[in-house]
Design an enzyme around this catalytic site. Structure first.
Site, short mmCIF file in Angstrom:
data_model
loop_
_atom_site.label_atom_id
_atom_site.label_comp_id
_atom_site.label_asym_id
_atom_site.label_seq_id
_atom_site.Cartn_x
_atom_site.Cartn_y
_atom_site.Cartn_z
N GLU B 279 0.87 -1.11 0.08
CA GLU B 279 0.02 0.00 0.14
C GLU B 279 0.90 1.22 -0.01
O GLU B 279 0.60 2.19 -0.75
CB GLU B 279 -1.02 -0.14 1.15
CG GLU B 279 -1.94 0.77 0.96
CD GLU B 279 -3.30 0.58 1.90
OE1 GLU B 279 -3.84 -0.55 1.90
OE2 GLU B 279 -3.32 0.91 2.97
N GLU B 282 2.00 1.78 -3.47
CA GLU B 282 0.84 2.46 -4.30
C GLU B 282 0.73 3.81 -4.11
O GLU B 282 0.38 4.50 -4.94
CB GLU B 282 -0.45 1.52 -3.66
CG GLU B 282 -1.73 1.62 -4.90
CD GLU B 282 -2.93 0.86 -4.10
OE1 GLU B 282 -2.83 0.29 -3.16
OE2 GLU B 282 -3.94 0.87 -4.97
N CYS B 299 -8.58 -2.15 4.06
CA CYS B 299 -8.32 -3.44 5.02
C CYS B 299 -9.49 -3.66 5.69
O CYS B 299 -9.61 -4.92 5.97
CB CYS B 299 -7.37 -3.01 6.11
SG CYS B 299 -5.76 -2.61 5.61
N SER B 319 -7.48 1.64 -2.37
CA SER B 319 -6.27 0.70 -2.64
C SER B 319 -6.69 -0.37 -3.11
O SER B 319 -7.74 -1.34 -2.78
CB SER B 319 -5.42 0.49 -1.36
OG SER B 319 -4.56 -0.57 -1.44
N LYS B 358 -15.53 -10.09 7.74
CA LYS B 358 -14.16 -10.90 7.23
C LYS B 358 -14.73 -12.30 6.64
O LYS B 358 -14.20 -12.84 5.70
CB LYS B 358 -13.20 -10.99 8.14
CG LYS B 358 -12.29 -9.90 8.55
CD LYS B 358 -11.41 -9.42 7.51
CE LYS B 358 -10.48 -8.02 7.80
NZ LYS B 358 -9.85 -7.73 6.72
N GLU B 361 -15.90 -11.28 3.46
CA GLU B 361 -14.78 -11.06 2.55
C GLU B 361 -14.08 -12.28 2.10
O GLU B 361 -13.69 -12.32 0.91
CB GLU B 361 -13.68 -10.14 3.19
CG GLU B 361 -12.47 -9.73 2.41
CD GLU B 361 -11.50 -9.04 3.45
OE1 GLU B 361 -11.18 -8.16 2.87
OE2 GLU B 361 -10.95 -9.63 4.33
N GLU B 366 -13.88 -12.60 -5.76
CA GLU B 366 -12.50 -11.80 -6.23
C GLU B 366 -11.38 -12.25 -5.16
O GLU B 366 -10.22 -12.10 -5.69
CB GLU B 366 -12.64 -10.40 -5.75
CG GLU B 366 -13.42 -9.49 -6.69
CD GLU B 366 -14.97 -9.46 -6.15
OE1 GLU B 366 -15.25 -10.16 -5.05
OE2 GLU B 366 -15.80 -8.47 -6.42
N CYS B 499 -10.64 -1.97 14.39
CA CYS B 499 -10.88 -3.33 14.48
C CYS B 499 -10.98 -3.83 16.05
O CYS B 499 -11.49 -4.57 16.37
CB CYS B 499 -9.72 -4.11 13.87
SG CYS B 499 -9.57 -3.61 12.19
#
Lengths: 157, 578
Positions: B279, B282, B299, B319, B358, B361, B366, B499
């Site tokens: 990142e 990036e 994230c 990102s 999560k 996710e 993807e 988190c």
């Protein structure tokens, strides 16, 4: 090109309602009232348009629509039957009248007959407790009802 | 400020104007029972448990009744006790009382209240609600038969997160917390953040339990089962075993997991370090080449889904880095498998996350199959108990190598501003050739919802912002959209505080949440680990250095992109299927 050209008549009217209430606080209920006047009921597509126009979550619109018996998720019949299930009517046996209506019409509360003639709703107190149990068909009021009256009343329409 | 003199059960206290009777009672050390009340989130006087006598005709709800000069309050009398008890009995009358098998057994505010008010019989026999359980979502299960209509969940979903996936629907006895058109939570704009779970006093909302899938994998001799634990888990899971909030229990946790039969116990923080390398690169590339700015962190899968529903115009700002959970899985099934001669199809990756999103996710198309199962901190705690492991007496242990060596930068990912800080530590080093003075990063620490800083790096002013909680994310994005703010880099975390306060963390009852800020306490645990760490910058992580040297070349390389980057999709704003 006109921004509203590809909108149908109802959508144009709805847009006018949104414009009218653009800067009003607490506009949800008045907007829903006018939207229901335009469409006759409040399908999800109309609720989505309202949510987007007022920038509020769709779930909030749906919550308000399902709270008030005045708002309907389904198209109403030509004759709107409202049976009062308020306390006075209820203790006077309004439930039995409702059951008879369901039987005669073959529909449940919140539904319309297939031919679109009647729709059936339960409401809370129409302010005529003295003649309980009460029902209304459009603007006609029927009081002191007995189960046996139901069929004859429906025949009038 | 004007101080008011009030008397609570004969005890005199002085309170500022606007103080509720409930807060005044706290000052007088008088305990008033509550159920729907949750400080700063739900203060609506709905449940009537906190009724008190303020000398008027009717009892008043202490949580919403404001103090006035000379007010005399009686909080406990035979009449008040009778009324509170009858109200609770009515709430219980149609509550699904299958407490023994309930996910919230022994951690239920309703159960605790029934005990506190000495309810030993429920005289009213309410009709069972008989409502269907919604378990279609990958992350969240809703059981309205347990719901007490306290509205904490709808309040946090609408007012704090501004998602508005759930609301109160229908009326009277039919009143229910539900979605538009009573659809599954999976088919509306829910982002799976799970904040509703954390505030639910009962077992009406909970995570989709995947513990059996983990046990099954462990049992299967053909499977090579690897577990990774996210930074925030170590800062929260101790609470499940009686440690005070904010106790870091990394050693105990690893020790306990090692007794459960996993082949390897690794640290997600290593993948967090990898995220920073990718990142950070990036960010530098986008700044140098005039790429899309601000760069926004990716994230937090709750934030990602929120962006996909609500702000699709910002998808190119996200990102492209996968989250640490996914990077870890990708790494294990490629580099690690190759180096250790393991067939990647036999590797089963379990992720322990402070997060319910999560789960969604790890299931995204993807993400291929990088991670097989994602469980919450709570599920891990349940598994530890189920395995008969006495957490408190377990000998402390260390993560397995090589994916157990993480830096302090990876640890602080769990707190709001942590990813930003970790990235800036490394980016600054790359550009300036020296370490940043930590003082410069202080404005982006702490639990405030929106934090900003401007840093001088390589002669350039870099404007950064860290937002936590989706309501704050919405505010920041609207400011960027309107041109009011000009940031280079934004960190967004779906959960307020980051988190550490994720939707998969141990549930803290209102009685404690009303008194202490769990976000701040748990974050302290992470920053203390950061301070103690051998390496505090992601670029110093020896494993990461080896990974690039032996396998991926350099951050942002073609191979790194193939493995560690992803893309996003625009989603319907309201309903999945019209």
């Amino acid at each position: 090109m006109c921004q509203n050209c590809n909108l149908d008549e109802n959508q144009k009217k709805l847009q006018e309602v949104f414009d009218k209430y653009k800067d009003t606080q607490g506009a949800l209920i008045p907007v829903l009232h006018e939207a229901q006047e335009i469409y006759g009921y409040l399908p999800l597509s109309v609720q989505e348009a309202v949510a987007d126009a007022l920038e509020i979550p769709l779930s909030e619109v749906y919550g308000v629509v399902t709270f008030y018996t005045h708002f309907s998720l389904y198209p109403k019949g030509k004759y709107k039957i409202q049976i009062c299930l308020g306390t006075a009517c209820y203790v006077k046996g309004a439930n039995n009248i409702l059951e008879e209506l369901k039987k005669q019409l073959g529909i449940d509360v919140g539904q319309s007959t297939k031919d679109g003639k009647f729709s059936l709703d339960a409401c809370r107190c129409v302010g005529a407790c003295g003649i309980a149990p009460v029902m209304m068909i459009n603007d006609d009021v029927y009081g002191s009802l007995a189960v046996s009256d139901v069929a004859d009343i429906l025949k009038k329409y | 400020m004007n101080l008011l003199n009030v008397t609570i059960d004969g005890i005199k206290v002085q309170v500022p104007e606007g103080t509720s009777v409930l807060d005044a009672a706290k000052l007088a050390n008088v305990d008033i029972p509550t159920l729907c009340y949750l400080k700063d989130i739900n203060e609506i006087g709905a449940c009537r448990m906190c009724l008190v006598d303020v000398g008027g005709r009717a009892l008043q709800a202490a949580c919403v009744y404001p103090c006035s000069e000379g007010l005399k309050v009686i909080t406990n009398s035979p009449k008040i006790r009778d009324i509170r008890k009858a109200t609770l009995e009515l709430i219980l009358s149609h509550h699904d009382r299958s407490c023994l098998t309930c996910i919230r057994n022994q951690n239920c505010e309703l159960q605790a209240l029934a005990d506190k008010l000495n309810v030993r019989d429920i005289p009213f026999d309410g009709a069972p609600k008989g409502l269907p359980i919604d378990n279609i979502s990958k992350s969240i299960v809703r059981d309205n038969n347990k719901c007490v209509l306290c509205r904490r969940c709808t309040s946090i979903c609408n007012n704090i997160q501004t998602v508005g996936a759930i609301n109160v629907m229908e009326r009277g006895y039919e009143t229910v917390v539900s979605t538009t058109d009573h659809r599954s939570i999976a088919d509306v704009n829910c982002v799976n953040c799970g904040q509703c779970i954390n505030v639910c006093p009962v077992g009406a909302i909970y995570e989709k339990d995947n513990t059996q899938a983990v046990w099954d994998a462990i049992k299967d001799p053909d499977k090579y089962v690897v577990i990774q634990t996210a930074p925030s888990v170590r800062a929260g899971i101790g609470e499940e075993f009686g440690y005070p909030i904010g106790t870091p229990v990394t050693g105990k946790m690893v020790g306990a997991i090692k007794k459960m039969g996993f082949d390897k116990v690794f640290d997600t923080d290593t993948a967090a370090d990898l995220t920073i390398m990718e990142e950070g690169t990036e960010l530098l590339t986008r700044i140098k080449t005039g790429g899309k700015l601000p760069l926004i962190t990716s994230c937090s899968p709750g934030w990602i889904k929120f962006c996909e529903h609500e702000f699709p115009e910002f998808l190119d700002n996200l990102s492209t880095c996968k989250s640490p959970q996914q990077m870890f899985g990708a790494l294990i099934k490629s580099y690690y498998a190759e180096k250790n001669n393991i067939d990647p199809s036999k590797i089963f990756v379990v992720a322990v996350m402070p997060c319910t999103a999560k789960k969604f996710e790890s299931d995204r198309e993807e993400m291929f199959n990088d991670v097989d199962v994602s469980i919450t901190s709570r599920e891990l705690a349940r598994m530890i108990r189920e395995a008969g492991i006495d957490f408190r007496s377990v000998e402390e242990a260390q993560f397995d190598n090589p994916l157990g060596e993480a830096t302090g930068a990876g640890v602080i990912f769990g707190a709001t501003g942590g990813v930003m800080e970790a990235a800036l530590r490394t980016v600054y080093y790359i550009l300036e050739g020296k370490r940043i003075n930590e003082e410069a990063l202080m404005p982006i620490r702490g639990t405030e919802g929106i934090k900003e800083a401007t840093l001088k790096v390589a002669g350039m002013d870099v404007n950064v912002c860290a937002a936590s909680g989706l309501g704050n994310a919405r505010k920041v994005l609207n400011m960027v959209k309107n041109g009011e703010k000009n940031y280079h880099f934004i960190e967004i975390m779906a959960c307020p505080g980051g988190c550490v306060n994720g939707g998969g963390q141990p549930i803290v009852p209102a009685s404690i949440r009303n008194k202490i800020d769990i976000r701040a306490e748990r974050a302290k645990a992470l920053y203390s680990e950061d301070k103690r760490a051998t390496y505090r910058n992601s670029d110093e992580n020896p494993f990461i250095q080896k990974f690039y040297k032996e396998y991926a070349g350099e951050p942002g390389s073609h191979k790194a992109h193939e493995l560690l980057h992803t893309h996003y999709q625009k989603r319907e704003k309201h309903l999945k299927n019209k």
